[in-house]
Write an enzyme that holds these catalytic residues in place. Structure first.
Site, PDB file in Angstrom:
ATOM      1  N   HIS A  41      68.218 -16.786 -56.103  1.00  0.00           N
ATOM      2  CA  HIS A  41      68.837 -16.402 -54.835  1.00  0.00           C
ATOM      3  C   HIS A  41      70.351 -16.382 -54.994  1.00  0.00           C
ATOM      4  CE1 HIS A  41      65.021 -17.479 -52.399  1.00  0.00           C
ATOM      5  NE2 HIS A  41      65.099 -16.198 -52.632  1.00  0.00           N
ATOM      6  N   CYS A  97      58.706 -22.907 -61.997  1.00  0.00           N
ATOM      7  CA  CYS A  97      59.202 -24.231 -62.385  1.00  0.00           C
ATOM      8  C   CYS A  97      58.046 -25.241 -62.393  1.00  0.00           C
ATOM      9  CB  CYS A  97      60.275 -24.677 -61.390  1.00  0.00           C
ATOM     10  SG  CYS A  97      60.861 -26.345 -61.705  1.00  0.00           S
ATOM     11  N   GLU A 127      58.634 -19.856 -51.916  1.00  0.00           N
ATOM     12  CA  GLU A 127      57.894 -20.966 -52.548  1.00  0.00           C
ATOM     13  C   GLU A 127      56.744 -21.420 -51.643  1.00  0.00           C
ATOM     14  OE1 GLU A 127      60.128 -24.559 -53.806  1.00  0.00           O
ATOM     15  OE2 GLU A 127      58.366 -25.685 -53.167  1.00  0.00           O
ATOM     16  N   THR A 163      59.911 -28.059 -52.479  1.00  0.00           N
ATOM     17  CA  THR A 163      60.656 -28.850 -53.477  1.00  0.00           C
ATOM     18  C   THR A 163      62.128 -29.043 -53.135  1.00  0.00           C
ATOM     19  OG1 THR A 163      60.983 -26.823 -54.735  1.00  0.00           O
ATOM     20  CG2 THR A 163      59.163 -28.242 -55.425  1.00  0.00           C
ATOM     21  N   CYS A 191      61.943 -32.167 -55.402  1.00  0.00           N
ATOM     22  CA  CYS A 191      62.274 -32.355 -56.812  1.00  0.00           C
ATOM     23  C   CYS A 191      63.492 -33.271 -56.941  1.00  0.00           C
ATOM     24  CB  CYS A 191      62.425 -31.028 -57.544  1.00  0.00           C
ATOM     25  SG  CYS A 191      64.084 -30.447 -57.737  1.00  0.00           S
ATOM     26  N   SER A 219      70.177 -18.408 -50.300  1.00  0.00           N
ATOM     27  CA  SER A 219      69.625 -19.551 -51.035  1.00  0.00           C
ATOM     28  C   SER A 219      69.439 -20.722 -50.078  1.00  0.00           C
ATOM     29  CB  SER A 219      70.580 -19.932 -52.181  1.00  0.00           C
ATOM     30  OG  SER A 219      70.363 -21.267 -52.564  1.00  0.00           O
ATOM     31  N   SER A 263      70.892 -22.220 -57.720  1.00  0.00           N
ATOM     32  CA  SER A 263      70.782 -20.908 -58.354  1.00  0.00           C
ATOM     33  C   SER A 263      72.159 -20.255 -58.538  1.00  0.00           C
ATOM     34  CB  SER A 263      69.868 -20.008 -57.517  1.00  0.00           C
ATOM     35  OG  SER A 263      70.218 -20.077 -56.157  1.00  0.00           O
TER      36      SER A 263
HETATM   37  S1  SF4 Z   1      65.171 -26.854 -57.374  1.00  0.00           S
HETATM   38 FE1  SF4 Z   1      63.824 -28.232 -58.519  1.00  0.00          FE
HETATM   39  S2  SF4 Z   1      61.772 -27.417 -58.177  1.00  0.00           S
HETATM   40 FE2  SF4 Z   1      63.189 -25.811 -57.588  1.00  0.00          FE
HETATM   41  S3  SF4 Z   1      63.419 -24.579 -59.429  1.00  0.00           S
HETATM   42 FE3  SF4 Z   1      65.039 -26.086 -59.455  1.00  0.00          FE
HETATM   43  S4  SF4 Z   1      64.247 -27.814 -60.677  1.00  0.00           S
HETATM   44 FE4  SF4 Z   1      62.516 -26.523 -60.067  1.00  0.00          FE
END
Ligand code: SF4
Length: 279
Positions: A41, A97, A127, A163, A191, A219, A263
């Site tokens: 994003h 991921c 997601e 996440t 995460c 994002s 990102s």
């Molecule tokens: S934010 Fe966390 S779950 Fe999402 S892609 Fe990045 S490492 Fe993976």
């Protein structure tokens, strides 16, 4: 002016991995590689990657890209879409991921136990939409406390999180669910990297006179960081690129925190940092 730069900055593990896999595949194929939706994003980086032959599929039908590789981005795609691509014989590179795959496993397990699955997250986030496709039984997305009305009260439930969810929001909604449901299992699937970024951004905002959060306006995790920082330090600027910064910053702050979403590529952060140092 002093810059307090976050330690958790730039791509997260999952986005870095997806970008690496896509680049490697483009070099191997020597021709265009497609991604299901933008790889990350971040409009500026997506545009740059197009120059390397890594292109979002957008509205093109899968049958038109059968001679090309297709990269699944870090937050995953629906089970149906992946199966459709594979059944057409398209070479699929799964860059989902590993941390995004965990809630999938949890919600399948909860479903097998006869639980109504609750995903706490943004109902329109890719997601979350992908996770829903893996459900084998009833499932609801809860974004706010108000959404709890959607969950039948007597049901036994299993809870997972998007996440990149804000932890405070997760705890608030889990607390409200616990008060309503006697039989509840919770998988904390936020995460670790998201947690660390949010925590660090809050701490830096507390120490600073202004905060710059760099990342795509599309994002979700960047928007959450900006909202968190803004709550503590109203002089928070969410920007996508260096040129958006008004230099010197209003009020000429002495201490400026610099954070980014998961990102945001390093090159954009470097440009923002250089522009801040100009002032
Ligand atoms: S934010 Fe966390 S779950 Fe999402 S892609 Fe990045 S490492 Fe993976």
């Amino acid at each position: 002016m002093k810059i307090l730069k976050a330690k958790q900055i730039g791509y997260c593990y999952g986005v870095r991995r997806a970008a690496k896999l896509a680049r490697e595949q483009a070099m191997l194929d020597g021709k265009m590689v497609f991604t299901l939706g933008p790889l990350m994003h971040n409009p500026q980086e997506v545009q740059r990657l197009e120059g390397e032959g890594i292109v979002p599929l957008e509205s093109r039908p899968l049958v038109e890209i059968m001679e090309h590789s297709l990269v699944l981005r870090s937050h995953g795609v629906s089970a149906e879409l992946q199966a459709q691509a594979e059944s057409l014989g398209i070479r699929v590179i799964d860059a989902t991921c590993p941390y995004v795959k965990q809630p999938r496993r949890d919600l399948v397990e909860f479903g097998m136990e006869g639980r109504h699955v609750i995903i706490i997250g943004d109902s329109d986030h890719p997601e979350v939409l992908a996770q829903i496709s893996y459900a084998t039984g009833p499932i609801s997305v809860v974004e706010t406390l108000d959404d709890l009305k959607k969950v039948p009260i007597e049901t036994k439930i299993g809870v997972v999180a998007q996440t990149t969810l804000n932890r405070t929001k997760f705890e608030e909604i889990v607390g409200a669910l616990a008060a309503r449901h006697g039989d509840m299992k919770v998988a904390d699937t936020i995460c670790a990297e998201t947690d660390l970024r949010q925590k660090e951004c809050k701490e830096l905002a507390e120490q600073s006179d202004a905060v710059v959060v760099v990342g795509g306006r599309n994002s979700a995790n960047t928007c959450r960081l900006a909202a968190l920082a803004n709550w503590i330090e109203p002089a928070t600027y969410h920007i996508e690129k260096a040129e958006e910064l008004q230099i010197p910053l209003p009020g000429s702050p002495a201490l400026v925190a610099l954070c980014s979403g998961a990102s945001t590529p390093d090159w954009i952060i470097a440009e923002v940092e250089a522009r801040l140092r100009e002032s």
